[in-house]
Design an enzyme around this catalytic site. Structure first.
Site, PDB file in Angstrom:
ATOM      1  N   LYS A 274      24.008 -56.420 -16.146  1.00 40.94           N
ATOM      2  CA  LYS A 274      25.334 -55.912 -15.791  1.00 40.94           C
ATOM      3  C   LYS A 274      25.259 -54.407 -15.552  1.00 40.94           C
ATOM      4  O   LYS A 274      24.917 -53.648 -16.455  1.00 40.94           O
ATOM      5  CB  LYS A 274      26.337 -56.216 -16.909  1.00 40.94           C
ATOM      6  CG  LYS A 274      27.719 -55.553 -16.714  1.00 40.94           C
ATOM      7  CD  LYS A 274      28.726 -55.943 -17.793  1.00 40.94           C
ATOM      8  CE  LYS A 274      30.008 -55.110 -17.704  1.00 40.94           C
ATOM      9  NZ  LYS A 274      31.004 -55.449 -18.751  1.00 40.94           N
TER      10      LYS A 274
ATOM     11  N   ASP B 188      33.530 -48.408 -16.900  1.00 43.27           N
ATOM     12  CA  ASP B 188      34.535 -49.470 -16.973  1.00 43.27           C
ATOM     13  C   ASP B 188      35.863 -48.891 -17.443  1.00 43.27           C
ATOM     14  O   ASP B 188      36.085 -48.705 -18.638  1.00 43.27           O
ATOM     15  CB  ASP B 188      34.048 -50.566 -17.937  1.00 43.27           C
ATOM     16  CG  ASP B 188      35.013 -51.745 -17.998  1.00 43.27           C
ATOM     17  OD1 ASP B 188      35.945 -51.796 -17.165  1.00 43.27           O
ATOM     18  OD2 ASP B 188      34.808 -52.625 -18.873  1.00 43.27           O
TER      19      ASP B 188
ATOM     20  N   LYS C 155      42.120 -49.705 -19.608  1.00 42.23           N
ATOM     21  CA  LYS C 155      41.846 -49.605 -21.039  1.00 42.23           C
ATOM     22  C   LYS C 155      42.598 -48.423 -21.627  1.00 42.23           C
ATOM     23  O   LYS C 155      42.735 -47.394 -20.965  1.00 42.23           O
ATOM     24  CB  LYS C 155      40.343 -49.350 -21.265  1.00 42.23           C
ATOM     25  CG  LYS C 155      39.424 -50.531 -21.043  1.00 42.23           C
ATOM     26  CD  LYS C 155      37.975 -50.118 -21.315  1.00 42.23           C
ATOM     27  CE  LYS C 155      36.996 -51.233 -20.987  1.00 42.23           C
ATOM     28  NZ  LYS C 155      37.065 -52.377 -21.914  1.00 42.23           N
TER      29      LYS C 155
ATOM     30  N   ASP D 214      28.501 -49.124 -19.955  1.00 39.86           N
ATOM     31  CA  ASP D 214      28.735 -50.491 -19.482  1.00 39.86           C
ATOM     32  C   ASP D 214      27.692 -50.958 -18.462  1.00 39.86           C
ATOM     33  O   ASP D 214      27.785 -52.064 -17.942  1.00 39.86           O
ATOM     34  CB  ASP D 214      30.156 -50.621 -18.916  1.00 39.86           C
ATOM     35  CG  ASP D 214      30.755 -51.989 -19.197  1.00 39.86           C
ATOM     36  OD1 ASP D 214      30.237 -52.688 -20.089  1.00 39.86           O
ATOM     37  OD2 ASP D 214      31.719 -52.365 -18.505  1.00 39.86           O
TER      38      ASP D 214
ATOM     39  N   ASP E 254      39.890 -56.255 -16.577  1.00 39.24           N
ATOM     40  CA  ASP E 254      38.941 -55.659 -17.524  1.00 39.24           C
ATOM     41  C   ASP E 254      37.808 -56.631 -17.882  1.00 39.24           C
ATOM     42  O   ASP E 254      36.843 -56.252 -18.525  1.00 39.24           O
ATOM     43  CB  ASP E 254      39.684 -55.208 -18.787  1.00 39.24           C
ATOM     44  CG  ASP E 254      38.875 -54.226 -19.614  1.00 39.24           C
ATOM     45  OD1 ASP E 254      37.815 -53.768 -19.129  1.00 39.24           O
ATOM     46  OD2 ASP E 254      39.304 -53.915 -20.743  1.00 39.24           O
TER      47      ASP E 254
ATOM     48  N   GLU F 269      35.530 -57.669 -15.968  1.00 37.54           N
ATOM     49  CA  GLU F 269      34.865 -57.518 -14.666  1.00 37.54           C
ATOM     50  C   GLU F 269      33.394 -57.924 -14.702  1.00 37.54           C
ATOM     51  O   GLU F 269      32.837 -58.353 -13.689  1.00 37.54           O
ATOM     52  CB  GLU F 269      34.996 -56.071 -14.182  1.00 37.54           C
ATOM     53  CG  GLU F 269      33.998 -55.064 -14.787  1.00 37.54           C
ATOM     54  CD  GLU F 269      34.126 -54.871 -16.292  1.00 37.54           C
ATOM     55  OE1 GLU F 269      35.218 -55.144 -16.831  1.00 37.54           O
ATOM     56  OE2 GLU F 269      33.153 -54.467 -16.934  1.00 37.54           O
TER      57      GLU F 269
ATOM     58  N   ARG G 205      31.667 -60.371 -16.065  1.00 36.28           N
ATOM     59  CA  ARG G 205      31.309 -61.767 -15.795  1.00 36.28           C
ATOM     60  C   ARG G 205      31.448 -62.109 -14.320  1.00 36.28           C
ATOM     61  O   ARG G 205      30.798 -63.023 -13.829  1.00 36.28           O
ATOM     62  CB  ARG G 205      32.150 -62.696 -16.688  1.00 36.28           C
ATOM     63  CG  ARG G 205      33.629 -62.648 -16.422  1.00 36.28           C
ATOM     64  CD  ARG G 205      34.435 -63.229 -17.579  1.00 36.28           C
ATOM     65  NE  ARG G 205      34.493 -62.327 -18.725  1.00 36.28           N
ATOM     66  CZ  ARG G 205      35.074 -62.617 -19.886  1.00 36.28           C
ATOM     67  NH1 ARG G 205      35.645 -63.800 -20.070  1.00 36.28           N
ATOM     68  NH2 ARG G 205      35.094 -61.744 -20.865  1.00 36.28           N
TER      69      ARG G 205
HETATM   70  N1  BES Z   1      32.623 -53.718 -21.034  1.00 34.06           N
HETATM   71  C1  BES Z   1      33.631 -54.466 -21.730  1.00 34.06           C
HETATM   72  C2  BES Z   1      33.144 -55.073 -23.033  1.00 34.06           C
HETATM   73  C3  BES Z   1      32.843 -54.149 -24.144  1.00 34.06           C
HETATM   74  C4  BES Z   1      33.838 -53.415 -24.764  1.00 34.06           C
HETATM   75  C5  BES Z   1      31.562 -54.115 -24.662  1.00 34.06           C
HETATM   76  C6  BES Z   1      33.544 -52.614 -25.819  1.00 34.06           C
HETATM   77  C7  BES Z   1      31.259 -53.319 -25.718  1.00 34.06           C
HETATM   78  C8  BES Z   1      32.265 -52.564 -26.305  1.00 34.06           C
HETATM   79  C9  BES Z   1      34.116 -55.608 -20.865  1.00 34.06           C
HETATM   80  O1  BES Z   1      34.105 -55.388 -19.521  1.00 34.06           O
HETATM   81  C10 BES Z   1      35.518 -55.865 -21.288  1.00 34.06           C
HETATM   82  O2  BES Z   1      36.316 -54.996 -21.110  1.00 34.06           O
HETATM   83  N2  BES Z   1      35.770 -57.043 -21.835  1.00 34.06           N
HETATM   84  C11 BES Z   1      37.057 -57.397 -22.306  1.00 34.06           C
HETATM   85  C12 BES Z   1      37.323 -58.816 -21.873  1.00 34.06           C
HETATM   86  C13 BES Z   1      38.740 -59.258 -22.052  1.00 34.06           C
HETATM   87  C14 BES Z   1      39.638 -58.510 -21.075  1.00 34.06           C
HETATM   88  C15 BES Z   1      38.821 -60.731 -21.804  1.00 34.06           C
HETATM   89  C16 BES Z   1      37.055 -57.313 -23.838  1.00 34.06           C
HETATM   90  O3  BES Z   1      36.048 -57.669 -24.440  1.00 34.06           O
HETATM   91  O4  BES Z   1      38.036 -56.830 -24.382  1.00 34.06           O
HETATM   92 ZN    ZN Z   2      32.794 -53.986 -18.817  1.00 35.59          ZN
HETATM   93 MN    MN Z   3      35.889 -54.457 -18.849  1.00 31.52          MN
END
Ligand code: BES
Ligand code: ZN
Ligand code: MN
Length: 464
Positions: A227, A232, A239, A250, A309, A311, A313
């Site tokens: 990834k 992000d 966020k 990220d 958010d 993104e 996947r």
């Molecule tokens: N990059 C983040 C995941 C992340 C956040 C990894 C903090 C490590 C620390 C990812 O893109 C994300 O924002 N995921 C969301 C998914 C949700 C919107 C379903 C999450 O985990 O809150």
């Molecule tokens: Zn992310």
């Molecule tokens: Mn995200």
């Protein structure tokens, strides 16, 4: 980091680091002389695990560092790393008493890492001399890989955009005689990577996909997907500030697969290596993709967007679909994919997902042996129902409102894009060390790749 470790025979003058236990200290001091004993008494030094004391030896012209270990070995993995930044500048060597000199050396070097791109480099250098029983070339290759990973994660998004990340992939492969291509901007649409384009198109820095290969075409195929979200913001589902602070990390999945690729190519492992990195910035603009959008994907599945958010996947879905068009013997993806993984297992223990039980067992064993902790979580098929969509083939997040099993549902989403490859494993990593510990410095972190390097070395060693 590699330059920290040298052959002991190449050092003309170096101070020994002597492993002591509370039980053995007395005997060791007899050999070192009266000055050393007296200095230990004055300092009330007892050889407690992970404590150290610099002493004068013999008639006072020599010196030695005493370092406390447990009867059974180092007090914790890479414990010697806790020492390196406490020592005066100079050359040292591992004297007898270290049960696993390789691990001690690795800990020492891993803790000596500093990210100095934006500051005056520290002039304090401690080197460690190692005996002939340790494979310095291999450790050096591991250290170079870890350094590449940490440097990439630590580099902020203003200096590491999608272009710079893709160029890093190209440069690494070209350095080792590999080749490939980078698909940029609108070409992502004509070449059928709609989700990579959708996620990255709001940034002024065009999205792209790097696809590089190296090695003998007839060798076992190992494909790595990472990834590469260089920052992000969350997109339109912005966020909050506190959640955005660390989001330069990220692209930690990409950084980790590049670190692993570097190890594999430097060590010339007998595999055909392919690395696929979608490089995007998840930004906010009028052109951004939105919640409720329905995207097409490389695989052909239509995907309803629940939250911009989530993104990672999406870009991985297209990248994995590409990887799966040519089946490889082993397909690995790494991603800073969910906050839920960190909630479940904390920052230091990344979960991994695979349906290949043999592979999972191997990873668990080697992770333990290489002090690179990883923990298997299930691709629990009943939770696939959380990804049902009323208007598309699949929703990309769990919209049931429960918020259940965030890391698992993300892994299940990815699994929809891998049909042909038998051995696929996904790592949901954190990519960051929040607090210093032996072998770890605060900042970007390599996770799982020392384990995977050992696994790939073992699996394919005899293949050629
Ligand atoms: N990059 C983040 C995941 C992340 C956040 C990894 C903090 C490590 C620390 C990812 O893109 C994300 O924002 N995921 C969301 C998914 C949700 C919107 C379903 C999450 O985990 O809150
Ligand atoms: Zn992310
Ligand atoms: Mn995200």
């Amino acid at each position: 980091m590699r330059e920290i470790l040298v052959r002991k025979s190449d050092l003309s003058e170096a101070t020994p680091i002597i492993a002591v236990t509370e039980a053995s200290l007395g005997d060791v001091l007899v050999g070192l002389g009266d000055a050393a004993s007296a200095w230990c008494s004055v300092n009330d030094y007892t050889g407690k695990p992970s404590s150290h004391l610099m002493v004068q030896t013999g008639d006072g012209t020599g010196a030695a560092v005493l370092y406390g270990v447990e009867e059974t070995g180092l007090s914790q993995p890479f414990a010697l790393g806790g020492l390196v930044n406490r020592l005066p500048q100079g050359d040292y060597f591992l004297a007898d008493g270290f049960p696993d000199p390789e691990e001690a050396a690795l800990g020492f070097a891993l803790s000596a890492y500093k990210f100095e791109r934006y500051v005056k480099p520290s002039r304090k250098i401690r080197r460690l001399g190692i005996g002939d029983d340790v494979d310095l070339e291999r450790i050096g290759d591991v250290l170079d890989g870890v350094k590449l990973t940490r440097d990439l994660i630590n580099t902020p998004a203003n200096d590491l955009g999608p272009e710079e990340l893709a160029t890093t992939v190209a440069a690494l492969f070209e350095e080792h005689g590999g080749s490939g291509e980078v698909i940029v901007g609108e070409d992502l649409l004509s070449r059928n990577f709609p989700m990579v384009h959708a996620v990255g198109r709001a940034s002024s820095r065009a999205p792209r996909l790097a696809d590089y290969s190296w090695g003998d075409e007839d060798a076992p195929k190992v494909t790595l997907v990472g990834k590469g979200v260089i920052f992000d913001t969350g997109g339109l589902n912005l966020k909050p500030g506190s959640s955005m602070t660390l989001m330069k990390k990220d692209m930690g999945g990409a950084a980790n697969v590049l670190g692993l690729a570097s190890m594999i190519m430097s060590s010339n492992l007998p595999v055909r290596l392919r690395v696929i990195v979608p490089c995007v910035e998840n930004a906010v603009a009028g052109s951004a993709f939105r919640p409720g959008d329905i995207l097409s994907s490389r695989k052909g599945l239509t995907v309803e967007i629940g939250n911009t958010d989530a993104e990672g996947r999406l870009i991985l879905g297209d990248a994995l679909a590409l990887a799966d068009e040519e089946t490889s013997d082993l397909l690995i993806d790494m991603a800073t994919l969910t906050g839920a993984a960190r909630v479940a297992l904390g920052p230091d223990l990344p979960p991994f997902y695979t349906d290949d039980d043999g592979l999972a067992d191997d990873i668990a064993v080697i992770a333990e042996a290489s002090s690179d902790p990883l923990w298997r979580l299930p691709l629990w098929k009943p939770y696939m129902k959380y990804l049902d969509s009323k208007v598309a083939d699949i929703n990309h997040i769990n919209t049931s409102g429960t918020g259940f099993a965030g890391s698992i549902t993300a892994a299940l989403f990815l699994s929809r894009f891998v049909d042909n490859t038998e051995s696929w494993v996904h790592f949901d990593i954190y990519g960051w060390t929040p607090a210093e510990r032996p072998g770890k410095t605060v900042g970007g972190e390599a996770q799982g790749i020392r384990c995977l390097f050992d696994l790939i070395s073992e699996r394919y060693a005899a293949a050629k």
